[in-house]
Design a protein around this motif. Structure first.
Motif, PDB file in Angstrom:
ATOM      1  N   SER A  61      -4.050 -30.354  46.696  1.00  0.00           N
ATOM      2  CA  SER A  61      -4.888 -29.317  47.281  1.00  0.00           C
ATOM      3  C   SER A  61      -6.213 -29.277  46.509  1.00  0.00           C
ATOM      4  CB  SER A  61      -4.164 -27.969  47.225  1.00  0.00           C
ATOM      5  OG  SER A  61      -3.720 -27.734  45.916  1.00  0.00           O
TER       6      SER A  61
ATOM      7  N   LYS B 160       5.432 -31.884  54.517  1.00  0.00           N
ATOM      8  CA  LYS B 160       5.984 -31.575  53.192  1.00  0.00           C
ATOM      9  C   LYS B 160       5.743 -30.121  52.823  1.00  0.00           C
ATOM     10  CE  LYS B 160       4.389 -31.637  49.185  1.00  0.00           C
ATOM     11  NZ  LYS B 160       3.646 -31.907  47.943  1.00  0.00           N
TER      12      LYS B 160
ATOM     13  N   SER C 223       7.532 -37.183  40.680  1.00  0.00           N
ATOM     14  CA  SER C 223       7.519 -37.676  39.297  1.00  0.00           C
ATOM     15  C   SER C 223       7.414 -36.530  38.295  1.00  0.00           C
ATOM     16  CB  SER C 223       6.415 -38.711  39.082  1.00  0.00           C
ATOM     17  OG  SER C 223       5.142 -38.210  39.396  1.00  0.00           O
TER      18      SER C 223
HETATM   19  C1  5MM Z   1       0.242 -34.778  44.701  1.00  0.00           C
HETATM   20  O1  5MM Z   1       0.576 -33.489  44.251  1.00  0.00           O
HETATM   21  C2  5MM Z   1       1.130 -32.647  45.254  1.00  0.00           C
HETATM   22  C3  5MM Z   1       0.247 -31.511  45.538  1.00  0.00           C
HETATM   23  O2  5MM Z   1       0.245 -30.543  44.561  1.00  0.00           O
HETATM   24  P1  5MM Z   1      -0.544 -29.143  44.823  1.00  0.00           P
HETATM   25  O3  5MM Z   1      -0.114 -28.602  46.129  1.00  0.00           O
HETATM   26  O4  5MM Z   1      -0.107 -28.295  43.660  1.00  0.00           O
HETATM   27  O5  5MM Z   1      -2.001 -29.445  44.804  1.00  0.00           O
HETATM   28  C4  5MM Z   1       2.582 -32.278  44.895  1.00  0.00           C
HETATM   29  O6  5MM Z   1       3.198 -31.388  45.787  1.00  0.00           O
HETATM   30  C5  5MM Z   1       3.356 -33.534  44.895  1.00  0.00           C
HETATM   31  O7  5MM Z   1       3.556 -33.977  46.192  1.00  0.00           O
HETATM   32  C6  5MM Z   1       4.701 -33.441  44.227  1.00  0.00           C
HETATM   33  O8  5MM Z   1       4.825 -32.426  43.288  1.00  0.00           O
HETATM   34  C7  5MM Z   1       4.980 -34.768  43.568  1.00  0.00           C
HETATM   35  O9  5MM Z   1       3.884 -35.128  42.774  1.00  0.00           O
HETATM   36  P2  5MM Z   1       4.178 -35.673  41.324  1.00  0.00           P
HETATM   37  O10 5MM Z   1       2.799 -35.796  40.704  1.00  0.00           O
HETATM   38  O11 5MM Z   1       5.045 -34.664  40.642  1.00  0.00           O
HETATM   39  O12 5MM Z   1       4.869 -37.005  41.524  1.00  0.00           O
END
Ligand code: 5MM
Length: 340
Positions: free
Chosen positions: A25, A136, A263
């Motif tokens: 976001s 998602k 991750s």
């Molecule tokens: C890419 O990060 C996603 C978006 O985060 P925000 O909504 O807080 O901006 C996040 O939802 C992401 O899809 C998951 O947490 C997995 O990302 P990671 O970095 O943990 O692999």
């Protein structure tokens, strides 16, 4: 003719492929760009994402789907091609983050509820028209001495289930992401505490999905691994793999086609190694793959640094992580491939 949810879900967990989480976001992408000293403008965000989506071989061979943010699903590449079409041309399925973020949960100091259910039915219809075939929603659960509390677990699980049911009604596969944080505060919990909380959360989520009449065959689960807190890392890779598989086997029905991990703040290599150990060492009823954000992008972001002349180097860095994780998705990653 509309595609079957089961077929879309199966494509999202194609053997040897996984999902690129590029749905940061506005606040999160700004934080990422801050690390390379780059201003977060529409154009910079577009260029950055286009760089990854145009890494042809990596996208074609290793990436089954891409999670986009609302801005990105509407954006065009520098040459005017919609980014959704660039993704589709690689063979990956475009997806969309539809949650409105985790906000303070009234009455539960220190805990959050993910917002975004109001108007979701209409937004899903629009996103379907824009090309999204999966969505998602991320619920966030923190661990501390007294967290999480039952009310927060239950309300987040209910929101995930209502979201998932609306997605399926719209012909969109829901990625159900209940994230038990490893990098929350204080982040010093043990792996066994993470096991206990993750088990509790997943049991609750699947009970709510059942009550909401969500078809398990038409969804993908995006969980955290069972791992100790970021400020207390002691568990070995083998212990993390074994406890994660044990926890998932005791909570996730075999009807779910695939599990794609987040991750969560693990290093790039740890995230890959853990996934590979699980796939190499255990028989499981579901496909087990990645849906990484940071662990797929961090090296590419650094190599890019916001400069046009670094696009090829950044694509190479992205392709390397994509390849390593693709191997991990079939249990074939080896440490010495990292150096190569
Ligand atoms: C890419 O990060 C996603 C978006 O985060 P925000 O909504 O807080 O901006 C996040 O939802 C992401 O899809 C998951 O947490 C997995 O990302 P990671 O970095 O943990 O692999």
């Amino acid at each position: 003719m509309s595609e079957r949810l089961e077929d879309i879900a199966a494509a999202m967990v194609t053997p040897g492929q996984g999902i690129l989480a590029a749905d940061e976001s506005s606040g999160t992408i700004k934080k990422r760009f801050d690390t390379i000293g780059l201003e977060s403008t529409d154009e910079n965000r577009r260029d950055y994402r286009e760089m990854m989506f145009r890494a042809e071989t990596a996208m074609k061979d290793c990436i089954s789907g891409v999670i986009l943010f609302d801005e990105t699903i509407r954006q065009k590449a520098a040459d005017g091609t919609p980014l959704v079409d660039v993704i589709k041309a690689s063979g990956a399925v475009p997806g969309i983050k539809v949650d409105g973020g985790a906000k303070a949960l009234a009455g539960f100091d220190g805990e959050t509820i993910t917002e975004g259910l109001d108007g979701l039915r209409d937004r899903l219809t629009e996103y379907y028209g824009l090309g999204a075939r999966f969505a998602k929603w991320r619920g966030v659960i923190s661990i501390s001495n007294d967290l999480p509390r039952w009310g927060a677990v239950k309300q987040n699980a209910q929101a995930l289930a209502r979201y998932a049911a609306l997605c399926q009604e719209a012909g969109i596969v829901p990625i159900v992401e209940p994230e038990v944080l490893m990098d929350g505060k204080p982040g010093d919990h043990s792996i066994d505490r993470c096991y206990e909380v993750t088990e509790w959360v997943l049991k609750t989520v699947f009970a709510e999905l059942y009550d909401a009449r969500v078809s398990l065959e038409g969804m993908v689960l995006k969980p955290n691994m069972v791992i100790d807190g970021k400020n207390a890392r002691r568990a070995s890779r083998e212990e993390i793999a074994e406890k994660t598989v044990r926890c998932l086997k005791s909570t996730v029905p075999a009807a779910v086609p695939g599990i794609a991990f987040l991750s969560g703040g693990q290093s790039d290599e740890e995230a890959t190694a853990h996934l590979s150990l699980m796939n190499a060492g255990f028989d499981m009823p579901w496909a087990l793959t990645f849906s990484y954000g940071r662990a797929l992008q961090a090296a590419a972001l650094k190599a890019w640094g916001g400069k046009k002349e670094n696009v090829a180097a950044a694509q190479k860095a992205f392709a390397h992580r994509a390849k390593m994780n693709s191997l991990a998705a079939t249990g074939q990653w080896k440490q010495d491939l990292e150096a190569a």
